[in-house]
Design a protein around this motif. Structure first.
Motif, PDB file in Angstrom:
ATOM      1  N   GLY A  73       0.815  -1.213  -0.195  1.00  0.00           N
ATOM      2  CA  GLY A  73       0.155   0.118   0.033  1.00  0.00           C
ATOM      3  C   GLY A  73       0.896   1.205  -0.019  1.00  0.00           C
ATOM      4  O   GLY A  73       0.243   2.641  -0.067  1.00  0.00           O
ATOM      5  N   ILE A  74       2.167   1.024   0.060  1.00  0.00           N
ATOM      6  CA  ILE A  74       3.040   2.553   0.154  1.00  0.00           C
ATOM      7  C   ILE A  74       2.718   3.151  -1.122  1.00  0.00           C
ATOM      8  O   ILE A  74       2.744   4.476  -0.847  1.00  0.00           O
ATOM      9  CB  ILE A  74       4.447   1.790   0.420  1.00  0.00           C
ATOM     10  CG1 ILE A  74       4.826   1.147   1.808  1.00  0.00           C
ATOM     11  CG2 ILE A  74       5.392   3.168   0.029  1.00  0.00           C
ATOM     12  CD1 ILE A  74       6.330   0.853   1.896  1.00  0.00           C
ATOM     13  N   ALA A  75       2.696   2.524  -2.366  1.00  0.00           N
ATOM     14  CA  ALA A  75       2.651   3.600  -3.381  1.00  0.00           C
ATOM     15  C   ALA A  75       1.393   4.382  -3.292  1.00  0.00           C
ATOM     16  O   ALA A  75       1.619   5.351  -4.025  1.00  0.00           O
ATOM     17  CB  ALA A  75       2.581   2.632  -4.722  1.00  0.00           C
ATOM     18  N   VAL A  76       0.472   3.931  -2.772  1.00  0.00           N
ATOM     19  CA  VAL A  76      -0.854   4.711  -2.693  1.00  0.00           C
ATOM     20  C   VAL A  76      -1.018   5.411  -1.567  1.00  0.00           C
ATOM     21  O   VAL A  76      -1.054   6.807  -1.460  1.00  0.00           O
ATOM     22  CB  VAL A  76      -2.356   3.831  -2.654  1.00  0.00           C
ATOM     23  CG1 VAL A  76      -3.360   4.638  -2.711  1.00  0.00           C
ATOM     24  CG2 VAL A  76      -2.167   3.233  -4.097  1.00  0.00           C
ATOM     25  N   ALA A  77      -0.703   4.690  -0.210  1.00  0.00           N
ATOM     26  CA  ALA A  77      -1.083   5.527   0.891  1.00  0.00           C
ATOM     27  C   ALA A  77       0.219   6.095   1.584  1.00  0.00           C
ATOM     28  O   ALA A  77      -0.007   7.102   2.302  1.00  0.00           O
ATOM     29  CB  ALA A  77      -1.577   4.469   2.101  1.00  0.00           C
ATOM     30  N   GLY A  78       1.415   5.573   1.269  1.00  0.00           N
ATOM     31  CA  GLY A  78       2.489   6.186   2.004  1.00  0.00           C
ATOM     32  C   GLY A  78       3.244   7.405   1.182  1.00  0.00           C
ATOM     33  O   GLY A  78       3.931   8.224   1.768  1.00  0.00           O
ATOM     34  N   LEU A  79       2.827   7.751  -0.151  1.00  0.00           N
ATOM     35  CA  LEU A  79       3.702   8.506  -0.904  1.00  0.00           C
ATOM     36  C   LEU A  79       2.492   9.706  -0.893  1.00  0.00           C
ATOM     37  O   LEU A  79       1.658   9.722  -1.481  1.00  0.00           O
ATOM     38  CB  LEU A  79       3.787   8.120  -2.353  1.00  0.00           C
ATOM     39  CG  LEU A  79       4.636   6.597  -2.196  1.00  0.00           C
ATOM     40  CD1 LEU A  79       4.899   6.431  -3.647  1.00  0.00           C
ATOM     41  CD2 LEU A  79       6.080   6.986  -1.576  1.00  0.00           C
ATOM     42  N   ILE A  80       2.697  10.756  -0.242  1.00  0.00           N
ATOM     43  CA  ILE A  80       1.849  11.963  -0.123  1.00  0.00           C
ATOM     44  C   ILE A  80       2.197  12.884  -1.012  1.00  0.00           C
ATOM     45  O   ILE A  80       2.951  13.661  -0.902  1.00  0.00           O
ATOM     46  CB  ILE A  80       1.910  12.280   1.529  1.00  0.00           C
ATOM     47  CG1 ILE A  80       1.912  11.280   2.426  1.00  0.00           C
ATOM     48  CG2 ILE A  80       0.812  13.397   1.651  1.00  0.00           C
ATOM     49  CD1 ILE A  80       2.040  11.855   3.619  1.00  0.00           C
ATOM     50  N   ALA A  81       1.268  12.800  -2.210  1.00  0.00           N
ATOM     51  CA  ALA A  81       1.597  13.875  -3.184  1.00  0.00           C
ATOM     52  C   ALA A  81       0.543  14.905  -3.268  1.00  0.00           C
ATOM     53  O   ALA A  81      -0.454  14.862  -2.837  1.00  0.00           O
ATOM     54  CB  ALA A  81       1.329  13.155  -4.491  1.00  0.00           C
ATOM     55  N   GLY A  82       1.026  16.088  -3.731  1.00  0.00           N
ATOM     56  CA  GLY A  82       0.165  17.132  -4.077  1.00  0.00           C
ATOM     57  C   GLY A  82      -0.397  17.913  -2.682  1.00  0.00           C
ATOM     58  O   GLY A  82      -1.566  18.316  -2.760  1.00  0.00           O
ATOM     59  N   ILE A  83       0.507  17.981  -1.577  1.00  0.00           N
ATOM     60  CA  ILE A  83       0.079  18.721  -0.661  1.00  0.00           C
ATOM     61  C   ILE A  83       0.191  20.310  -0.563  1.00  0.00           C
ATOM     62  O   ILE A  83       1.229  20.723  -0.908  1.00  0.00           O
ATOM     63  CB  ILE A  83       0.701  18.169   0.752  1.00  0.00           C
ATOM     64  CG1 ILE A  83       0.682  16.793   0.805  1.00  0.00           C
ATOM     65  CG2 ILE A  83       0.340  18.882   2.063  1.00  0.00           C
ATOM     66  CD1 ILE A  83       1.551  16.126   1.934  1.00  0.00           C
ATOM     67  N   ALA A  84      -0.978  20.675  -0.541  1.00  0.00           N
ATOM     68  CA  ALA A  84      -1.039  22.519  -0.641  1.00  0.00           C
ATOM     69  C   ALA A  84      -0.303  23.257   0.432  1.00  0.00           C
ATOM     70  O   ALA A  84      -0.648  22.743   1.398  1.00  0.00           O
ATOM     71  CB  ALA A  84      -2.413  22.963  -0.927  1.00  0.00           C
ATOM     72  N   HIS A  85       0.359  24.138   0.277  1.00  0.00           N
ATOM     73  CA  HIS A  85       0.979  24.923   1.178  1.00  0.00           C
ATOM     74  C   HIS A  85       1.747  24.163   2.361  1.00  0.00           C
ATOM     75  O   HIS A  85       1.851  24.503   3.470  1.00  0.00           O
ATOM     76  CB  HIS A  85      -0.188  25.777   1.712  1.00  0.00           C
ATOM     77  CG  HIS A  85      -1.176  26.452   0.928  1.00  0.00           C
ATOM     78  ND1 HIS A  85      -0.538  27.437   0.060  1.00  0.00           N
ATOM     79  CD2 HIS A  85      -2.508  26.235   0.703  1.00  0.00           C
ATOM     80  CE1 HIS A  85      -1.456  27.857  -0.889  1.00  0.00           C
ATOM     81  NE2 HIS A  85      -2.513  27.137  -0.423  1.00  0.00           N
ATOM     82  N   ALA A  86       2.555  23.104   1.932  1.00  0.00           N
ATOM     83  CA  ALA A  86       3.071  22.292   2.954  1.00  0.00           C
ATOM     84  C   ALA A  86       4.537  22.169   2.344  1.00  0.00           C
ATOM     85  O   ALA A  86       4.795  21.934   1.056  1.00  0.00           O
ATOM     86  CB  ALA A  86       2.569  20.941   3.100  1.00  0.00           C
ATOM     87  N   GLU A  87       5.557  21.939   3.431  1.00  0.00           N
ATOM     88  CA  GLU A  87       6.949  21.856   2.903  1.00  0.00           C
ATOM     89  C   GLU A  87       7.057  20.426   2.679  1.00  0.00           C
ATOM     90  O   GLU A  87       7.007  19.431   3.406  1.00  0.00           O
ATOM     91  CB  GLU A  87       8.023  22.218   4.263  1.00  0.00           C
ATOM     92  CG  GLU A  87       8.030  23.933   4.267  1.00  0.00           C
ATOM     93  CD  GLU A  87       6.579  24.615   4.274  1.00  0.00           C
ATOM     94  OE1 GLU A  87       5.830  23.836   5.281  1.00  0.00           O
ATOM     95  OE2 GLU A  87       6.882  25.843   4.368  1.00  0.00           O
TER      96      GLU A  87
END
Length: 304
Positions: A8-22
């Motif tokens: 599940g890492i490819a879906v849940a662990g890789l946090i993509a497209g977070i707005a206004h976050a470092e």
């Protein structure tokens, strides 16, 4: 190793497209959840039983196209491929009537037809539909008959609708076709490595730091937007003052992961997890797959 978590890492662990976050952007090759199957060089997609078996075989073939696997067919494929994939697929549709009561407008304003002036509870005739698809697949290594991949992939969609309501579901044939296509393509994620660029959010909690240290830490977090290397150097310096801090250990783990130093990243993620950062466990799982992915890539390079 927990295969369910790693899968599940490819879906849940890789946090993509977070707005206004470092975040730190990282590119890497994650080993397939099923490494033994991924190290086959060629695969023959043999007969898949069931009414939709041919469609599933085509979907698997399409899903595996573009990977390192040589896909082979026919008798020659069965005789020469390193692995043979077989299985079966079953589909089912269960549709039944039911009744539901809900309020409906029975009188509208003569001057404004959009305005309801009287509602009544009415009984509606409705239908419920359950579409199910289940694929059972296995991949055999032909030189020794070892089953290197075996999986059951279920799909269920339940929908309901009533007379006079919008939202009637898509035709059964369309639902099944989409399910077969998605199930087939999911085989790629099980047995082929994933090369991707992803972003991971840095850990920003400064709990446990002195006031001056917390201020410097926050400045370094902001610095990641324009100078990741400088932020990583700053965290390394701060780690000497605040050893074993969960945020510093985790963020340094991201720096190591981005630099391709996966063993170092794994060590830092473990340290972050021991210090209380839940993100550290996900980072460690990811680092393990990156280490394995690099090893598997080296094996495939020797094939050439």
């Amino acid at each position: 190793m927990n295969k369910r978590i790693l899968g599940g890492i490819a879906v849940a662990g890789l946090i993509a497209g977070i707005a206004h976050a470092e975040v730190l952007e990282i590119r890497g090759e994650l080993a397939a959840p099923n490494r033994e199957a991924s190290l086959l060089r060629s695969i023959s997609i043999d007969r898949i039983e069931g009414q939709d078996g041919e469609a599933l075989a085509r979907a698997i073939e399409q899903g595996l196209s573009g990977t390192h696997f040589s896909l082979m067919g026919g008798r020659a494929g069965r005789n020469n491929a390193e692995g043979s994939l077989t299985g079966g697929v079953t589909t089912g549709v269960d549709e039944s009537p039911f009744r539901r009561r809900e309020k409906r407008c029975v009188e509208k304003d003569s001057a404004n037809q959009k305005k309801c002036i009287r509602e009544e509870e009415v009984e509606l005739r409705c239908r419920r539909r359950i579409v199910s698809v289940k694929a059972d697949l296995r991949l055999v290594r032909n030189r020794d008959g070892r089953i290197v991949y075996s999986t059951t992939k279920p799909f269920t969609q339940e929908s309901s609708w009533c007379e006079g309501n919008e939202g009637r579901p898509a035709p059964v044939e369309e639902v099944i076709a989409d399910a077969i296509r998605n199930l087939g393509h999911s085989v790629r994620g099980d047995i082929a490595p994933t090369v991707s660029t992803y972003t991971i959010r840095v850990r920003e909690s400064d709990k446990g730091m002195a006031r001056d240290q917390a201020k410097r830490f926050k400045e370094l977090v902001k610095l990641t937007k324009r100078d990741v290397r400088g932020a990583c150097a700053g965290w390394a310096a701060l780690a000497a003052e605040v050893p074993d801090h969960p945020s510093i250990s985790f963020d340094l783990g991201l720096c190591a992961e981005q630099a391709g130093q996966y063993e170092k990243a794994l060590e830092l993620y473990h340290a972050a997890a021991r210090a209380g950062a839940s993100e550290g466990r996900e980072g460690a799982d990811r680092a393990i797959r990156l280490i394995a992915g690099r090893e598997d890539a080296a094996i495939r390079a020797r094939w050439r």
